[in-house]
Design a protein around this motif. Structure first.
Motif, PDB file in Angstrom:
ATOM      1  N   ARG A 139       0.837  -1.186   0.000  1.00 57.85           N
ATOM      2  CA  ARG A 139       0.000   0.000   0.000  1.00 57.85           C
ATOM      3  C   ARG A 139       0.884   1.252   0.000  1.00 57.85           C
ATOM      4  N   GLU A 140       0.475   2.258  -0.708  1.00 56.32           N
ATOM      5  CA  GLU A 140       1.135   3.564  -0.860  1.00 56.32           C
ATOM      6  C   GLU A 140       2.072   3.624  -2.054  1.00 56.32           C
ATOM      7  N   GLN A 314      -3.516  -6.807   7.894  1.00 53.16           N
ATOM      8  CA  GLN A 314      -4.688  -6.419   7.121  1.00 53.16           C
ATOM      9  C   GLN A 314      -5.689  -7.563   7.213  1.00 53.16           C
ATOM     10  N   ARG A 338      -3.353  -2.726  -7.995  1.00 54.71           N
ATOM     11  CA  ARG A 338      -3.551  -1.349  -7.565  1.00 54.71           C
ATOM     12  C   ARG A 338      -4.921  -0.848  -8.015  1.00 54.71           C
ATOM     13  N   ARG A 344      -2.106   4.420  -5.142  1.00 53.46           N
ATOM     14  CA  ARG A 344      -1.538   4.204  -3.816  1.00 53.46           C
ATOM     15  C   ARG A 344      -2.297   3.115  -3.060  1.00 53.46           C
ATOM     16  N   LEU A 345      -3.529   2.844  -3.466  1.00 54.92           N
ATOM     17  CA  LEU A 345      -4.393   1.913  -2.760  1.00 54.92           C
ATOM     18  C   LEU A 345      -4.462   0.582  -3.498  1.00 54.92           C
ATOM     19  N   LEU A 346      -4.961  -0.443  -2.822  1.00 56.34           N
ATOM     20  CA  LEU A 346      -4.948  -1.792  -3.356  1.00 56.34           C
ATOM     21  C   LEU A 346      -6.339  -2.405  -3.393  1.00 56.34           C
ATOM     22  N   ILE A 366      -8.144  -1.995   0.273  1.00 54.40           N
ATOM     23  CA  ILE A 366      -7.351  -1.507   1.394  1.00 54.40           C
ATOM     24  C   ILE A 366      -7.351   0.008   1.335  1.00 54.40           C
TER      25      ILE A 366
END
Length: 367
Positions: A139-140, A314, A338, A344-346, A366
């Motif tokens: 993540r990110e 998670q 992604r 940035r998020l999944l 996420i």
């Protein structure tokens, strides 16, 4: 039944430019840095990795990607580095400079404010050190910048800190499964009350919006994964490694999207409930084949009784818990990619077959 819904954080579409502005703004605050600096598992692993392997730093050039407060750069300097380039995209770079000066390392450490993709160094480096890991490791998307830095600035003989990473997944039990289902039911009951109230008091029938509200609520209550620090007893099956990364060779294409098939055996003695799956990661500091670490250090975010981290695990919850027994085999397929709305998020899709029982699966986001 597999669910193939795609969602964004809390059901919202996030403007990428705005989100990145918020991201860098957040990391520019000391309170956020303090959260990471207070994570003893994180701090001990990096500290030991540097000072148990001083031969990688003594007289060497080091690049710290995303230096934040500058702590890793300072340790590299204290371990004997000749020169450290500490690159930070946010205004936290100002605090890092102050901290470097206060620790009398201004002649060794150069703090550079800017994105690693936009700055130019006067030389290639012997070591790249970075704390790039996000929730569920990827993540990110900060690892993209580390890969760029490696390909652009690391010497062929250089080493990566950390050098390797692994992602893990295991079946778990958790009361949160029931809580999330209750949240969904409660939110929907409130919606129907809202419809009746609005029609009775204001003469407007809002029921036409029920289906999109159900979809939105399912994404928020049932499909958005949760951050948590689980107790090891909540892990009910054998963990499986779902991705292994060699930081010296991995490409961005390798981590944008991947699918893995794996299995897990229920290990609890008593009959128990399968409530979902937990994902976590670990990283290792092994040096390189040509220049191995004197002492290999591990940083793990696995469920722990005493050593929780700010990453935690998670948690991907099922809509409804399933009964399982010791020896039952779970056959799983996990796809991670992604988010198209915000890279940035999944998004994670998990499909699970329980031997001689039902098959369950759903897609998570996420946030």
């Amino acid at each position: 039944m597999d669910s193939d819904l795609s969602s964004t954080s809390n059901g919202e579409i996030i403007d990428k430019a705005v989100d990145f502005a918020n991201y860098f703004c957040t990391y520019s605050f000391l309170y956020h840095q303090k959260e990471m600096l207070c994570d003893r598992v994180r701090m001990n692993a990096y500290y030991n990795a540097v000072f148990e392997n001083k031969h990688h730093f003594q007289g060497k050039t080091v690049l710290d990607v995303g230096t934040g407060s500058g702590i890793l750069a300072i340790w590299a300097g204290q371990a004997g580095a000749r020169k450290v380039y500490a690159v930070e995209a946010t205004t936290m770079a100002n605090h890092a400079r102050v901290l470097v000066n206060a620790n009398n390392l201004q002649d060794v450490i150069e703090v550079i404010q800017g994105s690693i993709e936009d700055i130019t160094l006067p030389e290639r480096v012997d070591v790249i050190i970075s704390e790039w890991m996000g929730h569920f490791l990827l993540r990110e998307s900060m690892f993209d910048s580390v890969i760029y830095a490696r390909d652009r600035w690391l010497k062929p003989t250089g080493v990566m800190y950390p050098s390797h990473a692994q992602m893990w997944c295991a079946p778990v039990r958790s009361d949160l499964c029931d809580e999330k289902s209750n949240d969904f039911e409660g939110t929907m009951a409130d919606w129907y009350h809202f419809i009746d109230d609005t029609k009775f008091n204001y003469g407007v029938d809002m029921s036409i919006l029920t289906n999109p509200f159900i979809k939105e609520t399912k994404k928020y209550c049932l499909q958005t994964s949760m951050w948590c620090n689980l107790h090891p007893d909540q892990v009910i099956g054998s963990p499986a490694m779902i991705l292994g990364i060699d930081c010296s060779t991995v490409t961005v294409a390798d981590i944008i999207k991947f699918t893995t098939v794996f299995s897990s055996i229920i290990i609890k003695e008593e009959d128990t409930r399968l409530c979902g799956f937990a994902g976590w990661f670990d990283v290792h500091f092994r040096g390189s084949r040509a220049d191995p670490a004197a002492k290999v250090i591990e940083l793990t975010t696995a469920p722990s009784e005493e050593n929780g981290t700010h990453w935690g695990q998670q948690l991907f919850l099922l809509d409804e818990a399933k009964s399982v027994s010791k020896g039952d085999e779970l056959s799983l397929t996990l796809t991670l990619e992604r988010s198209k709305e915000n890279h940035r998020l999944l998004e994670v899709h998990l499909a699970c077959g329980i031997v001689k029982k039902v098959a369950v699966g759903k897609k998570f986001y996420i946030e």
